[in-house]
Every structure is written in C-alpha cells, then in structure tokens.
Design a protein around this motif. Structure first.
Motif, PDB file in Angstrom:
ATOM      1  N   HIS A 157      40.120  32.917  38.796  1.00 13.69           N
ATOM      2  CA  HIS A 157      40.863  31.755  39.275  1.00 13.69           C
ATOM      3  C   HIS A 157      41.166  30.767  38.148  1.00 13.69           C
ATOM      4  O   HIS A 157      42.044  29.929  38.279  1.00 13.69           O
ATOM      5  CB  HIS A 157      40.078  31.071  40.390  1.00 13.69           C
ATOM      6  CG  HIS A 157      38.725  30.613  39.955  1.00 13.69           C
ATOM      7  ND1 HIS A 157      37.732  31.498  39.585  1.00 13.69           N
ATOM      8  CD2 HIS A 157      38.213  29.377  39.801  1.00 13.69           C
ATOM      9  CE1 HIS A 157      36.660  30.813  39.234  1.00 13.69           C
ATOM     10  NE2 HIS A 157      36.917  29.525  39.362  1.00 13.69           N
ATOM     11  N   ARG A 158      40.457  30.880  37.038  1.00 17.35           N
ATOM     12  CA  ARG A 158      40.687  29.997  35.887  1.00 17.35           C
ATOM     13  C   ARG A 158      41.859  30.470  35.029  1.00 17.35           C
ATOM     14  O   ARG A 158      42.300  29.756  34.149  1.00 17.35           O
ATOM     15  CB  ARG A 158      39.427  29.913  35.024  1.00 17.35           C
ATOM     16  CG  ARG A 158      38.291  29.233  35.710  1.00 17.35           C
ATOM     17  CD  ARG A 158      38.640  27.785  35.886  1.00 17.35           C
ATOM     18  NE  ARG A 158      37.555  27.088  36.544  1.00 17.35           N
ATOM     19  CZ  ARG A 158      37.693  25.896  37.080  1.00 17.35           C
ATOM     20  NH1 ARG A 158      38.854  25.283  37.036  1.00 17.35           N
ATOM     21  NH2 ARG A 158      36.689  25.318  37.661  1.00 17.35           N
ATOM     22  N   HIS A 159      42.336  31.667  35.283  1.00 15.43           N
ATOM     23  CA  HIS A 159      43.401  32.245  34.463  1.00 15.43           C
ATOM     24  C   HIS A 159      44.723  32.347  35.199  1.00 15.43           C
ATOM     25  O   HIS A 159      45.615  33.062  34.763  1.00 15.43           O
ATOM     26  CB  HIS A 159      42.983  33.635  33.978  1.00 15.43           C
ATOM     27  CG  HIS A 159      41.648  33.631  33.289  1.00 15.43           C
ATOM     28  ND1 HIS A 159      41.432  33.027  32.070  1.00 15.43           N
ATOM     29  CD2 HIS A 159      40.447  34.123  33.672  1.00 15.43           C
ATOM     30  CE1 HIS A 159      40.170  33.159  31.733  1.00 15.43           C
ATOM     31  NE2 HIS A 159      39.545  33.819  32.684  1.00 15.43           N
ATOM     32  N   THR A 160      44.847  31.659  36.321  1.00 18.59           N
ATOM     33  CA  THR A 160      46.068  31.740  37.114  1.00 18.59           C
ATOM     34  C   THR A 160      46.338  30.399  37.784  1.00 18.59           C
ATOM     35  O   THR A 160      45.409  29.641  38.058  1.00 18.59           O
ATOM     36  CB  THR A 160      45.961  32.862  38.171  1.00 18.59           C
ATOM     37  OG1 THR A 160      47.187  32.950  38.869  1.00 18.59           O
ATOM     38  CG2 THR A 160      44.823  32.638  39.141  1.00 18.59           C
ATOM     39  N   ASP A 161      47.581  30.107  38.031  1.00 18.30           N
ATOM     40  CA  ASP A 161      47.947  28.864  38.698  1.00 18.30           C
ATOM     41  C   ASP A 161      47.928  28.958  40.218  1.00 18.30           C
ATOM     42  O   ASP A 161      47.550  28.004  40.886  1.00 18.30           O
ATOM     43  CB  ASP A 161      49.334  28.385  38.236  1.00 18.30           C
ATOM     44  CG  ASP A 161      49.283  27.834  36.817  1.00 18.30           C
ATOM     45  OD1 ASP A 161      48.228  27.333  36.415  1.00 18.30           O
ATOM     46  OD2 ASP A 161      50.308  27.910  36.128  1.00 18.30           O
ATOM     47  N   PRO A 162      48.362  30.071  40.792  1.00 21.77           N
ATOM     48  CA  PRO A 162      48.376  30.135  42.262  1.00 21.77           C
ATOM     49  C   PRO A 162      46.964  30.130  42.845  1.00 21.77           C
ATOM     50  O   PRO A 162      45.985  30.409  42.155  1.00 21.77           O
ATOM     51  CB  PRO A 162      49.061  31.461  42.564  1.00 21.77           C
ATOM     52  CG  PRO A 162      49.376  32.107  41.292  1.00 21.77           C
ATOM     53  CD  PRO A 162      48.880  31.259  40.171  1.00 21.77           C
ATOM     54  N   ASP A 163      46.895  29.815  44.109  1.00 19.11           N
ATOM     55  CA  ASP A 163      45.604  29.819  44.802  1.00 19.11           C
ATOM     56  C   ASP A 163      45.163  31.226  45.175  1.00 19.11           C
ATOM     57  O   ASP A 163      44.043  31.422  45.616  1.00 19.11           O
ATOM     58  CB  ASP A 163      45.682  28.963  46.062  1.00 19.11           C
ATOM     59  CG  ASP A 163      45.710  27.474  45.747  1.00 19.11           C
ATOM     60  OD1 ASP A 163      45.324  27.092  44.627  1.00 19.11           O
ATOM     61  OD2 ASP A 163      46.123  26.701  46.624  1.00 19.11           O
ATOM     62  N   GLU A 164      46.049  32.205  45.036  1.00 20.87           N
ATOM     63  CA  GLU A 164      45.708  33.595  45.334  1.00 20.87           C
ATOM     64  C   GLU A 164      45.764  34.414  44.053  1.00 20.87           C
ATOM     65  O   GLU A 164      46.610  34.189  43.196  1.00 20.87           O
ATOM     66  CB  GLU A 164      46.670  34.176  46.365  1.00 20.87           C
ATOM     67  CG  GLU A 164      46.531  33.529  47.724  1.00 20.87           C
ATOM     68  CD  GLU A 164      47.399  34.202  48.767  1.00 20.87           C
ATOM     69  OE1 GLU A 164      48.386  34.871  48.397  1.00 20.87           O
ATOM     70  OE2 GLU A 164      47.073  34.055  49.946  1.00 20.87           O
ATOM     71  N   PHE A 165      44.868  35.362  43.930  1.00 21.56           N
ATOM     72  CA  PHE A 165      44.772  36.157  42.717  1.00 21.56           C
ATOM     73  C   PHE A 165      44.099  37.485  43.013  1.00 21.56           C
ATOM     74  O   PHE A 165      43.488  37.666  44.060  1.00 21.56           O
ATOM     75  CB  PHE A 165      43.999  35.405  41.630  1.00 21.56           C
ATOM     76  CG  PHE A 165      42.690  34.875  42.124  1.00 21.56           C
ATOM     77  CD1 PHE A 165      41.549  35.650  42.063  1.00 21.56           C
ATOM     78  CD2 PHE A 165      42.602  33.604  42.678  1.00 21.56           C
ATOM     79  CE1 PHE A 165      40.351  35.180  42.541  1.00 21.56           C
ATOM     80  CE2 PHE A 165      41.400  33.121  43.161  1.00 21.56           C
ATOM     81  CZ  PHE A 165      40.279  33.908  43.088  1.00 21.56           C
ATOM     82  N   VAL A 166      44.184  38.405  42.072  1.00 22.57           N
ATOM     83  CA  VAL A 166      43.543  39.714  42.163  1.00 22.57           C
ATOM     84  C   VAL A 166      42.452  39.756  41.097  1.00 22.57           C
ATOM     85  O   VAL A 166      42.623  39.228  40.003  1.00 22.57           O
ATOM     86  CB  VAL A 166      44.572  40.846  41.925  1.00 22.57           C
ATOM     87  CG1 VAL A 166      43.903  42.200  41.913  1.00 22.57           C
ATOM     88  CG2 VAL A 166      45.658  40.793  42.982  1.00 22.57           C
ATOM     89  N   LEU A 167      41.352  40.395  41.408  1.00 19.68           N
ATOM     90  CA  LEU A 167      40.283  40.549  40.415  1.00 19.68           C
ATOM     91  C   LEU A 167      40.722  41.571  39.375  1.00 19.68           C
ATOM     92  O   LEU A 167      41.119  42.679  39.727  1.00 19.68           O
ATOM     93  CB  LEU A 167      38.996  41.004  41.102  1.00 19.68           C
ATOM     94  CG  LEU A 167      38.438  40.032  42.136  1.00 19.68           C
ATOM     95  CD1 LEU A 167      37.240  40.648  42.842  1.00 19.68           C
ATOM     96  CD2 LEU A 167      38.061  38.721  41.495  1.00 19.68           C
ATOM     97  N   PRO A 168      40.677  41.235  38.100  1.00 21.38           N
ATOM     98  CA  PRO A 168      41.222  42.110  37.061  1.00 21.38           C
ATOM     99  C   PRO A 168      40.554  43.483  36.952  1.00 21.38           C
ATOM    100  O   PRO A 168      41.210  44.465  36.659  1.00 21.38           O
ATOM    101  CB  PRO A 168      41.040  41.315  35.776  1.00 21.38           C
ATOM    102  CG  PRO A 168      40.002  40.305  36.083  1.00 21.38           C
ATOM    103  CD  PRO A 168      40.086  40.025  37.547  1.00 21.38           C
ATOM    104  N   ASP A 169      39.261  43.571  37.202  1.00 23.80           N
ATOM    105  CA  ASP A 169      38.578  44.854  37.082  1.00 23.80           C
ATOM    106  C   ASP A 169      38.229  45.466  38.436  1.00 23.80           C
ATOM    107  O   ASP A 169      37.485  46.424  38.521  1.00 23.80           O
ATOM    108  CB  ASP A 169      37.320  44.716  36.228  1.00 23.80           C
ATOM    109  CG  ASP A 169      36.353  43.684  36.777  1.00 23.80           C
ATOM    110  OD1 ASP A 169      36.720  42.964  37.715  1.00 23.80           O
ATOM    111  OD2 ASP A 169      35.234  43.593  36.260  1.00 23.80           O
ATOM    112  N   PHE A 170      38.805  44.910  39.502  1.00 24.65           N
ATOM    113  CA  PHE A 170      38.522  45.397  40.849  1.00 24.65           C
ATOM    114  C   PHE A 170      39.756  45.208  41.734  1.00 24.65           C
ATOM    115  O   PHE A 170      39.710  44.549  42.766  1.00 24.65           O
ATOM    116  CB  PHE A 170      37.312  44.628  41.402  1.00 24.65           C
ATOM    117  CG  PHE A 170      36.713  45.183  42.653  1.00 24.65           C
ATOM    118  CD1 PHE A 170      36.719  46.536  42.948  1.00 24.65           C
ATOM    119  CD2 PHE A 170      36.111  44.332  43.555  1.00 24.65           C
ATOM    120  CE1 PHE A 170      36.155  47.030  44.111  1.00 24.65           C
ATOM    121  CE2 PHE A 170      35.533  44.807  44.730  1.00 24.65           C
ATOM    122  CZ  PHE A 170      35.557  46.164  44.996  1.00 24.65           C
TER     123      PHE A 170
END
Length: 87
Positions: free
Chosen positions: A40-53
């Motif tokens: 969540h620290r590497h993206t602006d939106p409130d939704e994100f995907v886990l990079p290794d999962f």
C-alpha cells in the motif's frame, strides 16, 4: 513466524529444530506478503495487488490491520515483524 526466536535458540545450542505453522496457508501468505512488501506504500489507489501473491486478488486498505495502514517500513514495529518473518 510467531516462533522465529526458536530457530535462533536451537542453533545456539546445536539442537535439531523444525517449526510447523498450523495456521492456514492463505492467511500466512497474505500476512507475510503485507509485512515484507508494504504494498500500500507503493501505490496511490486504495486497492492493490500483493506483488508476490497475485493469486490473492485485489485488496482494499480497509481490509488491512490498522497498524499496517500507518507503518512506513522504518519504525521498530515493522523491523521486528520482518525479522520474525525472515527467521
């Protein structure tokens, strides 16, 4: 991850050790990925995907622990959690 200190003590005394995590694989993978990557620290939106999962789908910041929402990776909470997870 919760008994990471066991590894260090077993090595210190030269004792064979095996650590078994009885919790669910999905939950552990989620927890590990969040604390290691702080995605969540590497993206602006409130939704994100886990990079290794990526199989875990999209997460929203409201699904995170409150402590995870405020950490930045340099404070003692994150440092100690990462040490536990890496051990």
């Amino acid at each position: 991850m919760f008994l990471g200190w066991c590894n260090e003590i077993a090595q210190e005394f030269g004792v064979f050790h095996l650590i078994f995590i009885a919790g669910g694989g999905f939950g552990f993978a989620w927890y590990y990925s969040f604390w290691i990557n702080l995605p969540h620290r590497h993206t602006d939106p409130d939704e994100f995907v886990l990079p290794d999962f990526p199989e875990a789908s999209t997460f929203h910041v409201t699904q995170m622990e409150k402590v995870l929402r405020v950490v930045d990776g340099s404070e003692s909470t994150t440092v100690s959690r990462r040490e536990e997870l890496f051990s």
